[in-house]
Write a protein that holds these residues in place. Structure first.
Motif, short mmCIF file in Angstrom:
data_model
loop_
_atom_site.label_atom_id
_atom_site.label_comp_id
_atom_site.label_asym_id
_atom_site.label_seq_id
_atom_site.Cartn_x
_atom_site.Cartn_y
_atom_site.Cartn_z
N CYS A 11 0.85 -1.19 0.00
CA CYS A 11 0.00 0.00 0.00
C CYS A 11 0.89 1.24 0.00
CB CYS A 11 -0.85 -0.07 1.28
SG CYS A 11 -1.94 1.30 1.47
N SER A 12 0.74 2.11 -0.99
CA SER A 12 1.55 3.34 -1.03
C SER A 12 0.95 4.36 -0.08
CB SER A 12 1.54 3.96 -2.42
OG SER A 12 1.70 2.98 -3.39
N GLN A 31 -7.87 5.35 -1.88
CA GLN A 31 -9.15 4.83 -1.39
C GLN A 31 -9.32 3.33 -1.68
OE1 GLN A 31 -12.55 6.89 -2.88
NE2 GLN A 31 -13.94 5.99 -1.40
N ASP A 33 -7.23 1.09 -1.67
CA ASP A 33 -6.47 0.26 -0.75
C ASP A 33 -7.13 0.16 0.62
OD1 ASP A 33 -4.51 -0.23 -2.57
OD2 ASP A 33 -3.23 1.42 -1.92
N ARG A 36 -8.66 -3.25 2.39
CA ARG A 36 -7.62 -4.26 2.45
C ARG A 36 -6.58 -3.86 3.51
NH1 ARG A 36 -3.32 -5.70 -1.59
NH2 ARG A 36 -3.48 -3.58 -2.35
N MET A 38 -6.83 -1.61 5.94
CA MET A 38 -7.43 -1.50 7.28
C MET A 38 -7.47 -2.85 7.98
SD MET A 38 -9.24 0.96 8.98
CE MET A 38 -10.75 1.73 8.39
#
Lengths: 404, 404
Positions: A11-12, A31, A33, A36, A38
């Motif tokens: 995740c960037s 958004q 990401d 997933r 979280m």
């Protein structure tokens, strides 16, 4: 650990902010990401697992066994990140409720003495309170009233998993409304155990249809009690005695005519027919009782049982006549070009349904792809253990997280 | 319409704002309602459907049939809110790529003349671009290299659906690493067709284990080509001739020894054994060829085929000897207390596996709950149509939305 968890899921991070107390840290991420990241961050940072809340109605043999299986499997499922939490257990009189989960040892005694009552409205209120997790209403009753409540429960946010055949074998317009409600509220409605208990019947049929196969014919032995009774009559046991034995073993309904007259099988065949896209009501299923037509099956139960030996002779004659032709009688439900039917069918010995033993169910699916040889599923199609397992499997199907 | 859509899913609105141009409207809703409300609002306001992007590697018989089935089912699935979009089709030489979906009529001719090449790295780049939707990598090759790429693809955000047995029957440490990667990145890895094509084998086994059943023994006929060959020898056809017929019909691998020696069945049994929690490598599967031990099966293919009639006599003697005992020979794979085995087994005529006809597979699951009578699944376990349907069913399992 927070950042390593984000890195884990690739995740960037767009921006980072830390609270002045150094107790909070925030990151801005894309958004898409979000969900997933979280879920993974929570699992990694807090060791949290996904919580799934179950509200279980009906604690007879199937419901009771379901609670036993959940209690037994809970540690394994938790190790795989899933916390199945039974937050309510209810029968028609009492209930046990605990938002953090009812303790599953000794629930039975506590339920008996409980003075709480839990109604469908309570369930709805529960779901509306929008606690975290994905609450699932699990129906292990055979109550028509409970089945009629599913749409309201779904509208309130509950998924529904049911072992109760009443909703799917009720009026066609209710059947359709139920699906529309589920779709509109994006709730799941699962009922794999409605036909063949733990056997993968509904899912197999759905997969055939979803992938574009054309199903020509589904037929099967869908009553464990009737297959048990027919097995005994083949060994020469008189029909009335076979029925008595099945009653003693608890294989039949309290009034065995509920089995013998085929209504239960008709419900299952109706459910299969509707899965295949047919529009019809229970009364439209062509239904023939296992009992000879000539025999009067009316009246109070003791009178019926006293009269039943009168049917033995005719029945045995039929069994013997077919045996001479190399055939055995099977109580078969079928959906095919000829219609939706339930009744006794003489079956050649080499037919897959001929070999089905006492207590087993068997289903055969003849389709465009599975033709001329059908797909066949066979095994115990009733009993608390396999039925409860089928219900639990439906619950787990609803869950996204990584599972064993 | 926006507000009615929110009302549909029972979503409370905390605040509303309208842009000064009156072209935008915003509503603040509870976070837990987010995904549910978003999906429903989009579907209702824009008539949008959920987009699922597929990247299909391998377009032989199974991959080609899969594309045909997707093309055929697309309108029905779209009507149920699902847009399955094949965004890349590739074989080892050429590829067709289109972010908005490759047109599925006449893809074959266009692929032949395409000059594009699509590598695993291209797939990864694709997934990293984080387009909307849930990209799924679908492997219809039988390539070990492609299978070794799954972890990298999952890390890049792709789910993986595979008909390729290589990943699950490769090294045990790779098997475990693959699952860890899938869990860490919350990607799904589905492979129902690895054993028994379209038959619900892996899912049934997983459900038994997840619900706490103890599986004692799984055994089955897992090679359609070998069951076809054995069927012919029972009718008195010499082994060499039966092998020839199976080759002509395209039921065997180009070199029929790949089937006859049992490696393909060993891979399937290994996959079942690992599902059951066993730790072992392919070499540890006890494997006996269908060919008599005395027979030399080495050398170039033409030599082998010329020599094969030498095995006919010994083989026929065995078939006849067992027939006198009321048994038939079946090529059986099994996982049980005695180990993980593949080979010829004499089976009594009344055994469920004895009745399995040419081309069919059959699996029997004996467990704590399905005991003494096992759960049995039987039907075509190979062939492009049922295998592709199994792959498509896996793809649809990955999708959340309402489905037919």
């Amino acid at each position: 650990r927070f950042f390593s968890a984000l890195a884990d899921v690739d995740c960037s991070i767009a921006a980072i902010a830390q609270g002045s107390s150094e107790r909070s840290i925030s990151a801005v991420i894309a958004q898409v990401d979000g969900p997933r990241a979280m879920a993974h961050v929570h699992r990694k940072c807090f060791g949290t697992t996904e919580i799934v809340e179950l509200l279980v109605a009906g604690v007879g043999t199937v419901g009771g066994e379901l609670l036993r299986q959940i209690h037994q499997q809970a540690p394994k499922l938790r190790a795989h990140g899933l916390d199945l939490r039974v937050c309510a257990i209810a029968n028609s009189r009492n209930s046990l409720v605990a938002p953090e989960g009812v303790a599953l040892d000794g629930w039975k005694a506590r339920l008996e003495t409980s003075t709480e009552r839990f109604t469908l409205d309570t369930y709805r209120g529960w779901a509306r309170a929008r606690r975290p997790g994905r609450p699932i209403f699990v129906d292990c009753t055979s109550s028509e009233d409970v089945a009629l409540g599913y749409p309201a429960l779904m509208a309130a946010g509950l998924h529904v998993v049911t072992a109760n055949k009443k909703a799917n074998s009720g009026r066609q317009d209710h059947w359709r409304a139920l699906r529309e409600t589920a779709s509109r509220h994006q709730r799941k409605f699962l009922y794999e155990t409605n036909v063949g208990a733990g056997l993968p019947v509904i899912d197999t049929l759905k997969n055939m249809l979803r992938t574009g196969d054309t199903v020509h014919r589904v037929e099967g032995i869908l009553s464990g009690s009737l297959s048990f009774i027919l097995g005994l009559t083949e060994q020469g046991v008189p029909l009335s005695k076979a029925v008595g034995t099945a009653m003693e073993k608890g294989f039949t309904e309290p009034d065995p005519r509920d089995d013998l007259e085929g209504t239960d099988v008709a419900r299952k065949v109706l459910i299969l027919a509707r899965e295949l896209g047919r529009t019809l009501e229970l009364e439209e299923v062509t239904l023939a009782s296992l009992l000879p037509e000539e025999f009067d099956a009316t009246g109070p139960l003791p009178d019926f049982l006293a009269r039943l030996p009168q049917a033995d002779g005719i029945f045995q004659q039929r069994v013997d006549a077919y045996r001479k032709e190399g055939k055995v009688l099977r109580y078969v439900g079928s959906v095919g070009p000829e219609g939706v039917r339930v009744g006794l069918v003489p079956v050649p010995l080499e037919h897959p349904l001929a070999a089905v033993k006492g207590g087993e169910n068997a289903l055969s699916f003849l389709s465009e792809r599975y033709s001329p040889t059908p797909l066949v599923i066979r095994g115990y199609g009733a009993g608390a253990a396999v039925t409860a397992a089928g219900v639990l499997a439906d619950v787990l199907r609803l869950v996204e997280g990584p599972l064993p």
